[in-house]
Design a protein around this motif. Structure first.
Motif, PDB file in Angstrom:
ATOM      1  N   ALA A 403     -53.931 -15.628 -20.391  1.00  0.00           N
ATOM      2  CA  ALA A 403     -52.982 -14.594 -19.953  1.00  0.00           C
ATOM      3  C   ALA A 403     -52.853 -13.503 -21.011  1.00  0.00           C
ATOM      4  CB  ALA A 403     -51.619 -15.216 -19.658  1.00  0.00           C
ATOM      5  N   GLY A 404     -52.734 -13.920 -22.266  1.00  0.00           N
ATOM      6  CA  GLY A 404     -52.645 -12.954 -23.367  1.00  0.00           C
ATOM      7  C   GLY A 404     -53.908 -12.112 -23.473  1.00  0.00           C
ATOM      8  N   LEU A 405     -55.058 -12.742 -23.340  1.00  0.00           N
ATOM      9  CA  LEU A 405     -56.336 -12.029 -23.397  1.00  0.00           C
ATOM     10  C   LEU A 405     -56.442 -11.013 -22.268  1.00  0.00           C
ATOM     11  CD1 LEU A 405     -58.611 -15.133 -24.079  1.00  0.00           C
ATOM     12  CD2 LEU A 405     -58.251 -13.214 -25.653  1.00  0.00           C
ATOM     13  N   HIS A 408     -54.683  -7.870 -22.648  1.00  0.00           N
ATOM     14  CA  HIS A 408     -55.249  -6.993 -23.673  1.00  0.00           C
ATOM     15  C   HIS A 408     -56.714  -6.687 -23.414  1.00  0.00           C
ATOM     16  CE1 HIS A 408     -51.785  -6.465 -26.430  1.00  0.00           C
ATOM     17  NE2 HIS A 408     -51.331  -7.393 -25.597  1.00  0.00           N
ATOM     18  N   PHE A 410     -59.311  -8.222 -21.700  1.00  0.00           N
ATOM     19  CA  PHE A 410     -60.435  -9.132 -21.489  1.00  0.00           C
ATOM     20  C   PHE A 410     -60.388  -9.733 -20.081  1.00  0.00           C
ATOM     21  CE2 PHE A 410     -60.271  -8.685 -26.031  1.00  0.00           C
ATOM     22  CZ  PHE A 410     -61.601  -8.732 -26.418  1.00  0.00           C
TER      23      PHE A 410
END
Lengths: 651, 651
Positions: A403-405, A408, A410
């Motif tokens: 989720a974080g990737l 940002h 990806f």
């Protein structure tokens, strides 16, 4: 085919009854169990030897010496309770239970067979205290049992064996803190610390650091010793018995593959270029013979040195051959279907397409939870190490990391078995989706087959688990080409999340698709037929659908078969047209009958009757054919069910 | 009604631009944010003040001093990323973002309103970096973002705030070990260590022990300081900036309710007999005025001592009143429906019935995951402390613990919010069920309403998440009597697992049921009508269904309304009879349109068209009426939808 024989229970009894060095006898018992587990796994065609072997000294020490359960029996309220949280070491435990007379030789010979012994622990089997196999739940269960014993003023300790890699799973740390908070001093854990995960060292996958310090920081009394040294084990458990209300952890330093030189870590690792090949899967005939020879030589010498007559061997009963013994995925999760088409692994095509897509899409990253070989992402890891995230056995962390990737820039492709990913990380998937980003979830080992590992691994709920998520598309390819096409669609065209279900074994036949390519929400007709139309998906059940159609054709019943790779979306107008000429609309689910393609078609068809054949109840453990027959989903059963449906409904 | 006004952004700007003691100015800014958060929560009628106040010094220190994001903006790739994993402290963060000019006063005034500010963080709001609110996912997300920054060679640190109680959630420990393994030195966490959970001290709920030692054992660089001391914070962050590739954790010792004397821990705890009342929920007018007075006095004195003219106040714009301000559950999860019937809380009846059943059933035990007040199990805890297991915020451990208890003769009743329990502990529920034991799962706060907390808390997927589980029965009661009856049925009669969905707020009206009691798989007709029949469940949407029926009756359209408490099972023969006279079969779901009652009825009715009205897409945040209207599920919208359906379909 190797000649298969167990060392019989009488021989075990003689060792147990013999005088002399108790620890030497325990070591011998562990070796006998290793041999019997080896034979059972060889017969089964799959199963976990490395971890059975590392755990067996502890298992035998507990069951034959330390705990009261062999004496009191597995129903006694005051019994000591022992079980393995990792669960894949169960062939060793079965061998020990056979030695104690709890399981028969006949049943031990039916490992991973219907009505025999489940591939992972199941309480339906005598001596099994808890269902496990999906990792990280055992300490919590042990805490519940210890609490129950205290509340009901019953005797006995509760001993939970865990793996070291297994401790990556966050639930363990929930349970550890809770047990300490509640002062459950009769709860012990033994970490079978063999330093290897499914095929690589724990330190490479996701290092645990100083485990003893961690456990102490979580409020536990901690000891460590050589997990193959019975004197040392005896001393530790004696200290645990004296202890107060602090729960107790033993870090047992063990060797994966212990007892067979070429299976032992770290030597075995060096041979295979850094990966460990004996985590799971049966050895081939040559390796089996070498392993057997080593164990037998040592066992017979030990009998002699204890002054005992040589052990007796008990040949295994013959079984109907409903499976092939060769070839299974590295994790041992799968057993090849009897008529398997080796070059038609959908999961193999997945791994190749992933590498191809990575070249074109800089933003594509791949996440793995210690199943890189089974999920066929090893090739990606080697080709693009800087875009590969090994997350260890921690599916929730993996999904929220994705989720974080995704937030940002990806495009994460997240891999695990469907049963773990769609279920354990379900809320994390919901949370990720709620951020409006896109992630591709690869749900490996979806469906009923392989059925040998049992219900912890068989995923027949995943479509229903993701179906109510806004914006997700759930698909399953029928062959290698469609796998590539769906993965390309997921990466390059889909707007939102995509979950792609993948069969883990080779196809029972190559599913030939018409050439018009992927069409959103539409099925491809594989076989014409005017009496009924059957929608199915995935290579396993499409094969059975085609078999059913072939069989019904002999009786003049035309069963059209359609491959429907879109499981939760459908082009409703097209669907209405395609079903129009048919008296019966049928759906074959590689899933529970609830929450999958059948419900999707019913929603779209509105007032049309849709009959669903699916996996009712708990998925059966056994060979592919056993499991399919059990659920009435093999071609022959399906043909009968469809024929009788037509007789009843169409006078 | 209190007079509501924010301290305006211009005043904030004056403080930020003033010279003098930087730390005094940061402390003042934090107090301004406290006041503005207080006002926003008072306006909203709910929201979390205690935790906003404890976190605000850190939040303001980071956003106004330490991090570059106010300068670079929230879209800059090199920005420092800051977000709160616990998320319920978001009123404080919104106030800070208002002070930075990222959010307008108008939007801050629309906290928990449709199109305003979500009750928990949502990336749709400017300045919000991650969706949170369900606990324990933040460090994983931060790890993904830190990994992305490194891979893409972007600047900036990633700072994740967590609660201390939140660390009970196992996913944190997965993420902590993974971040250390990957040497993500630019990932920082700040633990807002205020020592209180939702309403009790962490040490009572589930003690964390020596947190600093734990974090160090997991491979992190650890610092601790007073989380309200800006000089100390500055020094710690400076050290963190110098640090290498080890991830960094600050244990910020804070005071829950900081800044308002009577909300401050531990004094506030003493007043209320050991429970903390300011975790969530808006203060009443008197408490609001006292709190405001305290803050204003200190703020104005600080302005003066900085040599600044007094702050200016900006009255809040008026809003359509679509909610009542009085009374909400302790956690602040709920907002009372406007016409709420206070003595008709289904969840209240649940708590009472549980105590009554415990008297008759020695084996009944209750498990809680730090939501004892909201789930109304506090009375049970007080009556039967020895049969109450407080598990902390650790749903997976709670469920597997229940599995252990059930295997050893107890009947566990497991409580949490539906969105957490059915989803995060899904695989554990599957595993428990596979052991053939019986557990009652109480899915609190099921459905769309209250809609103020936002999508992390609204549960509109839970029926689909459990529907494919063999042997489970999923039910939802319509009123207090039916709650008691269904819970008695679950405990005393059901064979397998039961999931009981419960509305958390009071009923908008008393749903009057005919007197014949519970009949398995059958609905009760609440209103006759010959044109269509609408099946619904639960007090919230039954109320809307009745409204729709009343409205349609005015136009001569007879809408029968049936209360169907059985969501995944139905007496098919009875159903066929009951729908026979009706031209239209309709279902109103307090759930997504997929995977719930509509699909159950379609399966049973075979060839009958069933039209489903459900929560499409993401559940909206807002007042009850706003959310219902948004989804077209309020009585008026429903009446229109049904009327137009009838017009189109019946010429």
């Amino acid at each position: 085919m190797a000649q298969l024989a167990f060392i019989g229970k009488d021989s075990v009894d003689r060792v147990r009854a013999a005088g002399g060095d108790a620890d030497a006898r325990l070591a011998l018992l562990a070796d006998i169990c290793r041999l019997n587990a080896l034979v059972a796994v060889k017969r089964a065609g799959s199963g976990h030897l490395g971890s059975s072997f590392s755990a067996l000294d502890v298992v035998v020490h507990l069951l034959c010496s330390e705990l009261n359960v062999a004496e009191l029996g597995f129903d006694h309220p005051d019994r000591d309770v022992f079980f393995s949280s990792k669960g894949h070491d169960v062939p060793g435990l079965y061998a020990a239970l056979y030695g104690l007379g709890v399981l028969s030789a006949d049943r031990l010979a039916r490992l991973r067979r219907l009505g025999g012994l489940d591939g992972h622990p199941d309480v339906g089997v005598p001596g099994i205290e808890a269902n496990s196999g999906s990792l990280g739940m055992g300490i919590s269960k042990g805490r519940g049992i210890a609490w129950a014993k205290r509340r009901a003023a019953r005797g006995g300790v509760v001993v939970v064996m865990t793996g070291d890699g297994e401790l990556q799973e966050g639930q363990n740390w929930e349970a550890l803190q809770a047990a300490a908070h509640e002062r459950l001093g009769r709860l012990w854990i033994v970490v079978d610390c063999n330093e290897l995960q499914s095929d690589k060292p724990t330190d490479e996958i996701l290092a645990l650091g100083d485990l003893e310090t961690k456990l102490r920081a979580f409020g536990w009394e901690v000891a460590a010793c050589d997990g193959h040294d019975h004197a040392a084990l005896r001393a530790v458990f004696a200290r645990f018995r004296e202890g107060g209300d602090t729960p107790k952890a033993l870090v047992a330093e063990t060797i994966k593959g212990r007892g067979v030189s070429f299976m032992e870590h770290p030597a075995a690792l060096a041979v295979d270029g850094g990966t460990y090949r004996w985590h799971a899967g049966a050895p081939d005939d040559d390796a089996f013979e070498r392993a057997r020879e080593e164990l037998v030589t040592r066992i017979e010498a030990a009998f002699e040195s204890l002054g005992l007559a040589p052990p007796e061997y008990e040949p295994l009963p013959a079984l109907e051959d409903t499976r092939s013994l060769e070839g299974e995925p590295e994790s041992g999760a799968g057993t090849r279907l009897r008529s398997g088409v080796t070059d038609e692994y959908v999961v193999g095509a997945y791994g190749e397409e992933l590498v191809a897509l990575a070249e074109r899409h800089e933003s594509l990253v791949v996440l793995d939870a210690d199943l890189a070989s089974d999920c066929r992402v090893r090739a990606f890891e080697l080709a693009y190490p800087e875009r590969f995230l090994e997350c260890g056995i921690a599916e929730q962390d993996m999904v929220s990391t994705a989720a974080g990737l995704a937030r940002h820039g990806f495009l994460p492709v997240v891999n695990s078995f469907a049963s773990f990913l769609a279920s354990r990380a379900n809320e994390q998937i919901y949370n990720q989706a709620s951020e409006g980003t896109k992630v591709v979830y690869a749900l490996h080992y979806a469906g009923l087959i392989p059925a040998g590992p049992g219900k912890s691994h068989q995923s027949v709920r995943d479509v229903s688990l993701l179906g109510a998520l806004p914006g997700i598309t759930i698909v399953q390819p029928a062959n290698a080409d469609e796998t590539g096409a769906l993965l390309r669609w997921a990466v390059e065209e889909a707007d939102g999340n995509v979950a792609i279900r993948l069969a883990i074994g080779p196809s029972p036949r190559r599913i030939e698709l018409p050439g018009h390519g992927l069409e959103w929400g539409r099925a491809a007709l594989l076989r014409e037929g005017s009496d009924a139309i059957l929608f199915a998906y995935g290579p396993v059940l499409l094969h059975e659908a085609l078999l059913a159609s072939e069989r019904l054709a002999e009786d003049g019943f035309g069963l059209a078969v359609a491959n429907m790779p879109w499981l939760n979306v459908v082009d409703a107008e097209w669907l209405a047209e395609i079903v129009e000429p048919h008296r019966h609309v049928l759906v074959l689910e590689d899933h529970a009958p609830v929450g999958a393609l059948g419900d999707t078609l019913r929603r779209a068809l509105r007032a049309h009757e849709v009959t669903v054949f699916g996996v009712e109840g708990w998925p059966a453990c056994g060979t592919p054919l056993e499991a399919l027959r059990h659920h009435g989903l093999d071609g022959a059963s399906l043909a009968d069910r469809i024929a009788s449906l037509a007789r009843v409904r169409v006078p």
